[in-house]
Design a protein around this motif. Structure first.
Motif, PDB file in Angstrom:
ATOM      1  N   ILE B  55      85.008 -63.055  36.952  1.00 27.83           N
ATOM      2  CA  ILE B  55      86.193 -63.857  36.637  1.00 27.83           C
ATOM      3  C   ILE B  55      87.463 -63.038  36.879  1.00 27.83           C
ATOM      4  O   ILE B  55      88.410 -63.502  37.517  1.00 27.83           O
ATOM      5  CB  ILE B  55      86.149 -64.339  35.173  1.00 27.83           C
ATOM      6  N   MET B  56      87.464 -61.811  36.403  1.00 30.50           N
ATOM      7  CA  MET B  56      88.665 -60.975  36.558  1.00 30.50           C
ATOM      8  C   MET B  56      88.974 -60.687  38.012  1.00 30.50           C
ATOM      9  O   MET B  56      90.123 -60.698  38.443  1.00 30.50           O
ATOM     10  CB  MET B  56      88.485 -59.675  35.774  1.00 30.50           C
ATOM     11  N   PHE B  61      92.196 -62.246  43.038  1.00 35.13           N
ATOM     12  CA  PHE B  61      92.296 -62.796  44.382  1.00 35.13           C
ATOM     13  C   PHE B  61      93.052 -64.111  44.396  1.00 35.13           C
ATOM     14  O   PHE B  61      93.146 -64.758  45.420  1.00 35.13           O
ATOM     15  CB  PHE B  61      90.902 -62.933  44.996  1.00 35.13           C
ATOM     16  N   GLY B  62      93.589 -64.474  43.256  1.00 36.78           N
ATOM     17  CA  GLY B  62      94.488 -65.614  43.225  1.00 36.78           C
ATOM     18  C   GLY B  62      93.853 -66.941  42.864  1.00 36.78           C
ATOM     19  O   GLY B  62      94.487 -67.982  43.005  1.00 36.78           O
ATOM     20  N   GLU B  67      89.058 -73.138  39.518  1.00 36.65           N
ATOM     21  CA  GLU B  67      88.421 -72.759  40.785  1.00 36.65           C
ATOM     22  C   GLU B  67      87.260 -71.800  40.539  1.00 36.65           C
ATOM     23  O   GLU B  67      86.199 -71.911  41.157  1.00 36.65           O
ATOM     24  CB  GLU B  67      89.443 -72.111  41.719  1.00 36.65           C
ATOM     25  N   ILE B  68      87.489 -70.871  39.638  1.00 36.38           N
ATOM     26  CA  ILE B  68      86.449 -69.892  39.343  1.00 36.38           C
ATOM     27  C   ILE B  68      85.247 -70.585  38.695  1.00 36.38           C
ATOM     28  O   ILE B  68      84.101 -70.269  39.000  1.00 36.38           O
ATOM     29  CB  ILE B  68      87.017 -68.787  38.423  1.00 36.38           C
ATOM     30  N   ARG B  69      85.543 -71.554  37.858  1.00 40.17           N
ATOM     31  CA  ARG B  69      84.453 -72.329  37.264  1.00 40.17           C
ATOM     32  C   ARG B  69      83.625 -72.963  38.379  1.00 40.17           C
ATOM     33  O   ARG B  69      82.401 -73.023  38.323  1.00 40.17           O
ATOM     34  CB  ARG B  69      85.026 -73.399  36.340  1.00 40.17           C
ATOM     35  N   GLY B  70      84.354 -73.428  39.409  1.00 38.27           N
ATOM     36  CA  GLY B  70      83.664 -74.005  40.561  1.00 38.27           C
ATOM     37  C   GLY B  70      82.732 -73.003  41.231  1.00 38.27           C
ATOM     38  O   GLY B  70      81.593 -73.330  41.553  1.00 38.27           O
ATOM     39  N   PHE B  71      83.210 -71.793  41.432  1.00 39.51           N
ATOM     40  CA  PHE B  71      82.355 -70.757  42.043  1.00 39.51           C
ATOM     41  C   PHE B  71      81.104 -70.546  41.196  1.00 39.51           C
ATOM     42  O   PHE B  71      79.987 -70.497  41.708  1.00 39.51           O
ATOM     43  CB  PHE B  71      83.088 -69.424  42.121  1.00 39.51           C
TER      44      PHE B  71
END
Lengths: 159, 159
Positions: B55-56, B61-62, B67-71
């Motif tokens: 997450i960090m 990386f912006g 979006e991170i949840r999506g990854f």
DNA sequence: TCTTGAGCTAAAGTTAGGTTTAGAAATTAT
DNA sequence: ATAATTTCTAAACCTAACTTTAGCTCAAGA
């Protein structure tokens, strides 16, 4: 050139594309200093269109409103940027931009060193180069990706 | 491997450098799914340290938290990123980064075309290339730096 | 057992850069 | 003169990503 009648806030809004509320906000932040007419309405210099444009451009280059206020204060007599001012200031913008690009390129290099390795410990990763703006808000060291300063102690607290 | 006792939130905080409140916030945003022990306290997988690190890094990386949840959702079975996952995802990061660098380089080129000219009308300036994230919130065209679509009419409203 | 320390929740606060709202007053147009 | 626009102020609201606070409860150590 005496101070003319000045233009109203709606005119500046139309010409700049900014919302009236944004222009008032910029005044509150000290980026503009309109005077008032007899009825208490704001009146601006025509040249404030350039001032607003300057603000918008500087924002695109990543400067905050306090920083932009700083730029505008370097203008003798609080004037709106002239071509000469613009040359001087935009050269500064260029350096700011270059620094940002360099930071991102370093991140990319770090990432390249990490994509293949899959170590998930990332000793050379971007996170270990906190020259970006966002990180290092907590105080302690950050042991990442499972990296540990202690050998193997397992403090399994819990149910 | 049965689900072990799990680790407490303070342990994750210490290991990741994140504040306890941040970890709770990430849970609220759906980035982590701890279970609860008998006393109602959160218990996490040890591997969630990697999840937090991911997450960090993604933030650096912006990417936004959604979006991170999506990854993280692309990881089969909601697992924490493995080295293979990391390779796949970080390749995507690289593209994201390249796009950002390109945008900034374009801005720099635009700026270079403007530094010398001093026109303050900036017909080729960065502001006319709104591929950056911030602009185009107003609806109308933006006549910048005093540029005008009308010849010389002067609507001097005011005092 | 007693006492810290760690954890819990819900709600409010923070920063940046604004927007929205409400109600009143000024200005412009007819 | 009257109607329609603009403008005014102050305060509340907005998003993102968290932090802080208040008032409790849980867990761990001596």
């Amino acid at each position: 050139m005496a101070k003319s009648a000045g233009v109203a806030i709606g005119y500046l809004s139309e010409r700049s594309g900014l919302a009236v509320s944004a222009i008032r906000y910029y005044e509150a932040q000290g980026l503009l200093e309109p005077w008032r007419n007899a009825g208490g309405q704001r009146r601006f210099h025509r040249a404030d269109i350039r001032r607003l444009s300057f603000i918008m451009i500087a924002q695109k280059f990543g400067f905050s409103l306090p920083e932009i206020r700083g730029f505008l204060k370097t203008l003798p007599g609080g004037r709106t940027p002239t071509p000469e001012d613009w040359t001087r200031i935009s050269t500064g913008f260029r350096e700011h931009l270059n620094a940002r690009i360099e930071t991102l390129e370093k991140m990319r290099d770090n990432l390249d060193g990490c994509i293949g390795c899959g170590c998930l410990s990332l000793p050379k990763c971007a996170l270990y180069n906190p020259q970006d703006q966002a990180a290092q808000k907590g105080k302690g060291p950050r042991y990442l990706m499972g990296d540990s300063p202690e050998p193997a102690a397992a403090p399994e607290k819990g149910a």
